[in-house]
Design an enzyme around this catalytic site. Sequence first.
Site, PDB file in Angstrom:
ATOM      1  N   VAL A  16       0.824  -1.215   0.000  1.00  0.00           N
ATOM      2  CA  VAL A  16       0.000   0.000   0.000  1.00  0.00           C
ATOM      3  C   VAL A  16       0.854   1.258   0.000  1.00  0.00           C
ATOM      4  O   VAL A  16       0.658   2.168  -0.820  1.00  0.00           O
ATOM      5  CB  VAL A  16      -0.937   0.008   1.234  1.00  0.00           C
ATOM      6  CG1 VAL A  16      -1.718   1.322   1.298  1.00  0.00           C
ATOM      7  CG2 VAL A  16      -1.891  -1.172   1.179  1.00  0.00           C
TER       8      VAL A  16
ATOM      9  N   ASP B  71      10.172   3.023   6.678  1.00  0.00           N
ATOM     10  CA  ASP B  71       9.859   1.631   6.976  1.00  0.00           C
ATOM     11  C   ASP B  71      10.888   1.115   7.976  1.00  0.00           C
ATOM     12  O   ASP B  71      12.071   1.463   7.890  1.00  0.00           O
ATOM     13  CB  ASP B  71       9.884   0.781   5.703  1.00  0.00           C
ATOM     14  CG  ASP B  71       9.107  -0.523   5.856  1.00  0.00           C
ATOM     15  OD1 ASP B  71       8.041  -0.659   5.227  1.00  0.00           O
ATOM     16  OD2 ASP B  71       9.565  -1.413   6.607  1.00  0.00           O
TER      17      ASP B  71
ATOM     18  N   ARG C 240      14.367  -3.683   3.298  1.00  0.00           N
ATOM     19  CA  ARG C 240      13.396  -3.126   2.355  1.00  0.00           C
ATOM     20  C   ARG C 240      13.866  -1.756   1.852  1.00  0.00           C
ATOM     21  O   ARG C 240      13.800  -1.467   0.647  1.00  0.00           O
ATOM     22  CB  ARG C 240      12.032  -3.001   3.045  1.00  0.00           C
ATOM     23  CG  ARG C 240      10.941  -2.292   2.241  1.00  0.00           C
ATOM     24  CD  ARG C 240      10.470  -3.114   1.095  1.00  0.00           C
ATOM     25  NE  ARG C 240       9.228  -2.587   0.525  1.00  0.00           N
ATOM     26  CZ  ARG C 240       8.792  -2.873  -0.690  1.00  0.00           C
ATOM     27  NH1 ARG C 240       9.497  -3.677  -1.481  1.00  0.00           N
ATOM     28  NH2 ARG C 240       7.657  -2.382  -1.143  1.00  0.00           N
TER      29      ARG C 240
ATOM     30  N   THR D 199      -2.787  -4.354   9.272  1.00  0.00           N
ATOM     31  CA  THR D 199      -3.657  -4.578  10.422  1.00  0.00           C
ATOM     32  C   THR D 199      -4.171  -6.019  10.331  1.00  0.00           C
ATOM     33  O   THR D 199      -5.268  -6.260   9.828  1.00  0.00           O
ATOM     34  CB  THR D 199      -4.834  -3.578  10.456  1.00  0.00           C
ATOM     35  OG1 THR D 199      -5.373  -3.431   9.130  1.00  0.00           O
ATOM     36  CG2 THR D 199      -4.392  -2.230  10.964  1.00  0.00           C
TER      37      THR D 199
ATOM     38  N   THR E 192      -6.752  -0.659   7.392  1.00  0.00           N
ATOM     39  CA  THR E 192      -8.117  -1.081   7.664  1.00  0.00           C
ATOM     40  C   THR E 192      -8.325  -1.266   9.166  1.00  0.00           C
ATOM     41  O   THR E 192      -7.558  -1.964   9.826  1.00  0.00           O
ATOM     42  CB  THR E 192      -8.419  -2.410   6.949  1.00  0.00           C
ATOM     43  OG1 THR E 192      -8.220  -2.233   5.555  1.00  0.00           O
ATOM     44  CG2 THR E 192      -9.856  -2.849   7.203  1.00  0.00           C
TER      45      THR E 192
ATOM     46  N   CYS F  50      -7.080  -8.645   3.185  1.00  0.00           N
ATOM     47  CA  CYS F  50      -8.324  -7.870   3.295  1.00  0.00           C
ATOM     48  C   CYS F  50      -9.559  -8.737   3.523  1.00  0.00           C
ATOM     49  O   CYS F  50     -10.130  -8.741   4.596  1.00  0.00           O
ATOM     50  CB  CYS F  50      -8.525  -7.021   2.034  1.00  0.00           C
ATOM     51  SG  CYS F  50      -7.435  -5.594   1.924  1.00  0.00           S
TER      52      CYS F  50
END
Length: 434
Positions: free
Chosen positions: A26, A44, A49, A95, A130, A270
Amino acid sequence: MSYHEIMLEKLEKKSAIIGVIGLGYVGLPLAVEFGKKFKVIGFDINLNRIQELKKGIDKTLELTESELSEAKSLTCTSKLEVLRGCDFYIVTVPTPIDEYKRPDLTPLLKASEAVGKVLGKDSIVIYESTVYPGCTEEDCVPLLEKNSGMKFNIDFYCGYSPERINPGDKEHRVSSIKKVTSGSTPEIGIVVNELYKTIITAGTHLASSMKVAEAAKVIENSQRDINIAFVNELAKLFNLMEIDTNEVLAAASTKWNFLPFKPGLVGGHCIGVDPYYLTHKAQQIGYHPEIILAGRRLNDSMGSYVASEFIKILIHKEHKVLNSRVLVLGITFKENCPDIRNSRVIDIINELKQFGCTVDVYDPWADKAEVKHEYGIDIFTEINEVNLGNYEGTILAVAHDSFKELNLGAGKKNGFTIYDVKGVLDRAIVDDRL
């Protein structure tokens, strides 16, 4: 000039500084889009990464090296202090749920604590992760206040704009997906909306409150979960009636308003997770959700169902189940994508092992080290590591394009069993499918 007018002017002049916390599926595409127009600091905690991104490597495969280079004003860092002085902080951390199917807010709360430590006066913190309705104000804001020493809606503000990224989808990208926006005050809502309008070509929808925006996000995937649960139940029913589910759905889809959902495993970050956020909040306020949890139970049962159906076929073919070698094709949660988060393929694998089968997994898209860390299994990622002659059968669990090119039918003469979870193989060569 009022505060929100000052912020709107910064957006118009492209002088605002934006911090993006979390550079995964995202956060990275978002940071890159904003980095084409604004000064952006991408943060991050994963140093590897950051080092990869600085070399132009995105292991999520969401962006190419050339696309990363388009963000001329994007700086990536793992040092928190670099975030100090931003006008906007956009939090895009995962999340997940825990082993008991309860929301695990740990990444979100740690991100809120971190942002609070570098938060400056009059900054706006926007959450994209979320959550359940009310989470931003009830769980995140207190940590921002505690770690910054400032007061919410006086010294700093918040917004909520739910992510709608679809991993692996090259058609629906950040800028081409309509964005829901909201703010902690009506004026801040306008600022947040204008911020996203600078990069979202598909348009925005300004919700009346953060709670409305939070609720909108969590029901989007809950609705899909329930619809998939319905067709999964149909698949079980039609199997007992010896009717091909895919043929039934093809016939029903000729009606203009039929919803073309297909049966299958429901995982990912999700659809297999978000409903639990909604039911958690519902139970907190004394309401016991029935349809949502029923859909979750049904979908969570599909991995063991597929394994059991496969074992039945082996028995009918007089194969010895104990120590039978089974090849599972795919471990990612969806096709043509390296994302293994909450993949329910692991349910098939674990159930087969319970029957005493020896299970190998082949997935050219997945990262060996990530799969080993997440699920504790070793996988094959190269086709030359796979010899179909060594197996009693295979289960196609993920519809990677490369799997459709495998000559699976070649082993049929030796009693080779093929179960097609995704319904993408030639019906003539499969023994059964959902």
